[in-house]
Design a protein around this motif. Structure first.
Motif, mmCIF file in Angstrom:
data_model
loop_
_atom_site.group_PDB
_atom_site.id
_atom_site.type_symbol
_atom_site.label_atom_id
_atom_site.label_comp_id
_atom_site.label_asym_id
_atom_site.label_seq_id
_atom_site.Cartn_x
_atom_site.Cartn_y
_atom_site.Cartn_z
ATOM 1 N N MET A 76 0.716 -0.912 -0.100
ATOM 2 C CA MET A 76 0.661 -0.298 0.083
ATOM 3 C C MET A 76 0.538 0.969 0.294
ATOM 4 N N GLY A 77 1.845 1.602 -1.194
ATOM 5 C CA GLY A 77 3.041 2.041 -0.983
ATOM 6 C C GLY A 77 3.443 3.678 -1.359
ATOM 7 N N VAL A 78 3.367 3.629 -1.511
ATOM 8 C CA VAL A 78 3.549 5.663 -1.878
ATOM 9 C C VAL A 78 2.585 6.365 -2.943
ATOM 10 N N PRO A 79 2.182 7.272 -2.751
ATOM 11 C CA PRO A 79 1.529 7.869 -4.209
ATOM 12 C C PRO A 79 2.319 8.326 -5.459
ATOM 13 N N ALA A 80 1.446 7.880 -6.887
ATOM 14 C CA ALA A 80 2.389 7.784 -7.624
ATOM 15 C C ALA A 80 3.146 9.159 -7.947
ATOM 16 N N GLY A 81 1.882 10.764 -7.120
ATOM 17 C CA GLY A 81 2.528 11.664 -7.895
ATOM 18 C C GLY A 81 3.760 11.816 -7.021
ATOM 19 N N THR A 82 3.953 10.998 -6.059
ATOM 20 C CA THR A 82 5.318 11.748 -5.272
ATOM 21 C C THR A 82 6.832 10.524 -5.770
ATOM 22 N N MET A 83 6.184 9.471 -6.160
ATOM 23 C CA MET A 83 7.100 8.652 -7.521
ATOM 24 C C MET A 83 7.220 9.482 -8.876
ATOM 25 N N LEU A 84 6.695 10.682 -9.237
ATOM 26 C CA LEU A 84 6.904 10.685 -10.211
ATOM 27 C C LEU A 84 7.337 11.698 -10.153
ATOM 28 N N ASN A 86 9.543 12.072 -8.191
ATOM 29 C CA ASN A 86 11.393 11.938 -7.965
ATOM 30 C C ASN A 86 11.727 10.979 -8.620
ATOM 31 N N SER A 87 11.126 10.535 -9.451
ATOM 32 C CA SER A 87 11.859 10.433 -11.066
ATOM 33 C C SER A 87 12.191 11.639 -11.506
ATOM 34 N N LEU A 88 11.509 12.497 -11.938
ATOM 35 C CA LEU A 88 11.338 13.673 -12.965
ATOM 36 C C LEU A 88 12.625 14.421 -12.402
ATOM 37 N N VAL A 89 13.110 14.486 -10.933
ATOM 38 C CA VAL A 89 14.399 15.101 -10.466
ATOM 39 C C VAL A 89 15.340 14.352 -10.783
ATOM 40 N N MET A 90 15.114 13.300 -10.339
ATOM 41 C CA MET A 90 16.498 12.333 -10.777
ATOM 42 C C MET A 90 17.021 12.148 -11.910
ATOM 43 N N ALA A 91 15.553 12.255 -12.650
ATOM 44 C CA ALA A 91 16.007 11.815 -14.329
ATOM 45 C C ALA A 91 16.750 13.204 -14.748
ATOM 46 N N LEU A 92 16.291 14.173 -14.525
ATOM 47 C CA LEU A 92 16.916 15.328 -15.097
ATOM 48 C C LEU A 92 17.721 16.049 -14.280
ATOM 49 N N LEU A 93 18.206 15.460 -13.262
ATOM 50 C CA LEU A 93 19.993 15.560 -12.660
ATOM 51 C C LEU A 93 20.562 14.991 -13.118
ATOM 52 N N ILE A 94 20.381 13.815 -13.780
ATOM 53 C CA ILE A 94 21.510 12.861 -14.088
ATOM 54 C C ILE A 94 21.393 13.864 -15.656
ATOM 55 N N ASN A 150 20.346 7.255 0.768
ATOM 56 C CA ASN A 150 18.645 7.380 1.005
ATOM 57 C C ASN A 150 18.646 8.743 0.832
ATOM 58 N N THR A 151 19.520 9.271 -0.339
ATOM 59 C CA THR A 151 19.529 10.478 -0.571
ATOM 60 C C THR A 151 19.379 10.817 -1.757
ATOM 61 N N MET A 152 19.059 12.375 -2.492
ATOM 62 C CA MET A 152 18.706 12.423 -4.487
ATOM 63 C C MET A 152 20.261 12.642 -4.767
ATOM 64 N N SER A 233 9.914 7.780 0.815
ATOM 65 C CA SER A 233 9.585 8.962 0.586
ATOM 66 C C SER A 233 10.325 9.827 -1.134
ATOM 67 N N LEU A 234 12.217 8.617 -1.333
ATOM 68 C CA LEU A 234 12.298 9.007 -2.032
ATOM 69 C C LEU A 234 12.602 7.282 -2.940
ATOM 70 N N GLU A 235 11.558 7.192 -3.140
ATOM 71 C CA GLU A 235 10.890 5.755 -4.359
ATOM 72 C C GLU A 235 10.736 6.088 -5.714
ATOM 73 N N THR A 236 11.586 5.873 -6.553
ATOM 74 C CA THR A 236 11.539 6.155 -8.154
ATOM 75 C C THR A 236 10.107 5.393 -8.842
ATOM 76 N N VAL A 237 9.330 6.027 -9.643
ATOM 77 C CA VAL A 237 8.169 5.269 -10.348
ATOM 78 C C VAL A 237 8.653 3.470 -11.028
ATOM 79 N N ILE A 238 9.566 3.524 -11.179
ATOM 80 C CA ILE A 238 9.537 2.752 -11.927
ATOM 81 C C ILE A 238 10.332 1.372 -10.682
ATOM 82 N N VAL A 239 11.605 1.485 -9.601
ATOM 83 C CA VAL A 239 11.473 0.511 -9.049
ATOM 84 C C VAL A 239 9.980 0.801 -7.780
#
Lengths: 288, 354
Positions: A76-84, A86-94, A150-152, A233-239
């Motif tokens: 009953m995990g993390v809402p997709a909003g948060t995961m998206l 996270n993914s967005l920030v990660m992908a953009l930074l990368i 456990n950090t960005m 809270s740092l989970e990415t959407v793919i994971v």
């Protein structure tokens, strides 16, 4: 004119063949996505029964609302909003980090003469051959020592250097005529000026093309985020998506999973669609 | 506007010696054309003056100031490149203004200078365009404009006309010359085209294998080439060379075919080998000279170029007025006043020693 008729018939046959073949290709790519899309509009029990609906159902709004705001699945995990996010920030930074680093290192390798230049280039080049998985344990160890679990930063930094992008920019910089460099020298432009005023503007299309590729690369990261992040809270959407699928002891909420999958699809699709023009230009056109 | 002096410039790339000591003094406002075949070091010499290449030894003095070792930007020179090197992502205005912008000139001053240069070159209407949208001649003008706005001490041209088609080249050649005279900026112009060199330069530097074979005015070079290389390089079709031997106390040169030519004075010692040079346009039809067999006639309208062979098989070219020339035997006389005499061994020009 019999020969003309023959030519026309042959052209028609060829057209049918190519179109048929293309249609087959489209089907192969599009069908799974269609299934996902349809699955996200039914309730859990429909899919749970083993039906594979091919037509839209009535539960789209509630499925997407649950996926976006609450999440679902085994934990009953993390809402997709948060995961998206996270993914967005990660992908953009990368993507941006990779571009910034490889652009400057390629610039250094091409336009400067310094001792160890070729050594540096070959070291970069050789790492091309090493996939992330090969160095994943030492990298993890380094991240632990640096206290970046456990950090960005921990998520992004190990993925931020790109041999491929460096190589690509190097090849592009090599095509910049020496005369530009010389004209700039006579104009009085120093190396940083030349980078800002000439090299960078000329690479814009290449940067855009690379951005698309690297953004999707970053977005699709699975193994590294899985290892480095336990904090949900740092989970990415793919994971997060894979974590929603249970081990078989309980029923999977396939409707919510598929809704999340569709949401996870959107940003890369958006990036490709919006930047398509630049993307094609950057890969095909050389403006000289 | 400034003088330029090159003092014994040498350049080696590793073990390859490209320049073997070139010295040159250029007066204020003078247009010097450096001409030579590819690989003679002419471009290297220009790039050394620009500061894009570092000399192995020697000194470059611009306007009385020794600029050896200075960066290109600190030498106050402007250069026009063979492929123009216009930045493709900047407008014509941007290209012309770039050097001024870097020097931190105030905006109104930049606009004034670019506007003035554009008017001078007739490219005012193109200022907003990108180089890609320009024709070859227009790009050439923009490249010139970029050099002009800088108001440098020295213009450097690196074969700027070789990317243009023949007609435009002739037109731009005249334009560059007019502009250079009007602005009065000391200029160095590198080319491999001898016609360009003859028409553009106040003086020419004929380069040969890293040496300045001759430095003189175009007509002087044409009339009195310093050696066989210069003689063969300047003038079209190229000068004919016929081996001969001196006799009669150095006063007569005898050709291999037996023809004896009286010399204007004592050219050397008896038995010394010399090379007689005669330009194709100086040969005249007539008896009592050379016997040649014409193999090919190239009619050029008012005149014709005849490719012939002498009895011993060596080639001879003649340019004769008129159109009625046929293949076959032809007698050609060598007017004595048009002969050039060179030492066979060194290739140097020989002058009569009285």
């Amino acid at each position: 004119m019999e020969t003309a008729e023959g030519t026309r018939a042959r052209n028609r046959r060829a057209a049918w063949f190519t179109h048929g073949w293309l249609a087959l290709g489209v089907l192969a790519f599009a069908f799974p996505i269609w299934l996902t899309l349809m699955g996200s509009t039914h309730d859990a029990s429909t899919i749970g029964r083993g039906d594979v609906p091919l037509l839209p159902g009535p539960h789209a709004a509630e499925n997407y609302a649950q996926a976006w705001g609450v999440g679902g699945g085994r934990y009953m995990g993390v809402p997709a909003g948060t995961m998206l996010l996270n993914s967005l920030v990660m992908a953009l930074l990368i993507a941006l980090g990779k571009i910034a680093i490889s652009l400057t290192s390629a610039y250094a390798v091409v336009f400067f003469r310094f001792p160890g230049r070729m050594l540096a280039f070959w070291l970069i080049f050789i790492t091309l051959m090493l996939p992330v998985e090969v160095r994943i344990i030492p990298t993890f160890q380094v991240m632990v020592s640096l206290d970046m679990i456990n950090t960005m930063q921990g998520l992004v930094v190990p993925l931020i250097a790109s041999a491929t992008a460096t190589l690509l920019f190097r090849q592009f910089f090599l095509t910049i005529p020496d005369e530009y460099v010389e004209a700039a020298k006579i104009d009085g432009a120093g190396p940083l000026r030349f980078f800002k005023d000439v090299a960078l503007p000329l690479s814009v299309t290449n940067i855009a093309a690379l951005f698309v590729i690297l953004f999707i690369y970053g977005w699709n990261q699975y193994l590294w985020p899985l290892l480095i992040v336990n904090d949900r809270s740092l989970e990415t959407v793919i994971v997060g998506l894979t974590k929603m699928i249970g081990g078989g002891d309980t029923q999977n909420e396939w409707n919510v999973i598929m809704a999340t999958a569709v949401l996870a699809l959107l940003p890369p699709v958006l990036v490709v669609v919006l930047m398509q023009r630049w993307f094609v230009k950057g890969l095909t056109e050389t403006e000289k | 506007m400034a003088t330029l002096a090159l003092r014994d410039i040498t350049k080696s790339f590793g073990a390859t010696h490209v320049l073997h000591g070139v010295s040159l003094d250029v007066a204020e406002g003078e247009m010097i054309v450096i001409v030579g075949a590819s690989g003679c070091g002419k471009s290297t010499l220009l790039r050394i003056v620009a500061g894009l290449e570092t000399e192995t030894s020697g000194a470059v003095v611009i306007g009385g100031q020794d600029v050896t070792g200075l960066e290109p930007a600190d030498r106050d020179v402007a250069m026009v490149f063979q492929n123009y090197a216009l930045y493709p992502h900047m407008s014509v205005f941007g290209n012309m203004a770039y050097g001024l912008k870097i020097r931190g000139l105030p905006k109104p001053e930049i606009e004034r200078r670019v506007g003035e240069a554009a008017r001078l070159l007739g490219i005012e209407a193109l200022l907003e365009r990108r180089p890609r949208q320009l024709s070859g001649g227009q790009r050439q003008r923009v490249a010139m404009g970029r050099a002009i706005v800088r108001e440098p001490k020295l213009f450097l041209f690196d074969e700027p006309l070789s990317n243009l088609d023949a007609k435009l080249r002739v037109q731009m050649r005249a334009e560059i010359r007019r502009l250079q005279k009007r602005l009065g900026v000391t200029s160095l112009f590198v080319t491999h085209d001898q016609v360009e060199a003859m028409t553009l330069g106040d003086r020419l530097v004929v380069m040969h294998q890293g040496h300045a074979a001759q430095i003189a005015t175009p007509m002087e070079i044409w009339a009195k080439p310093a050696d066989t290389y210069v003689a063969g390089f300047i003038g079209s079709p190229a000068m004919n060379f016929i081996p001969a031997t001196l006799g009669h106390g150095g006063h007569v040169a005898t050709l291999a075919g037996g023809l004896a030519l009286p010399m204007p004075g004592r050219m050397g010692t008896d038995g010394q080998g010399v090379t007689i040079g005669i330009r194709p346009e100086h040969l005249r039809p007539g008896m009592g000279g050379l016997e040649a067999v014409v193999e090919l006639v190239e009619p050029l309208g008012s005149e014709a170029v005849l490719h012939a062979r002498l009895a011993d098989g060596s080639p001879l070219t003649a340019r004769l007025p008129g159109i009625l020339h046929g293949e076959g035997r032809l007698g050609l006389v060598l007017p004595l006043e048009s002969l050039h005499i060179f030492d066979a061994a060194s290739g140097r020009r020989l002058e009569s020693a009285g």
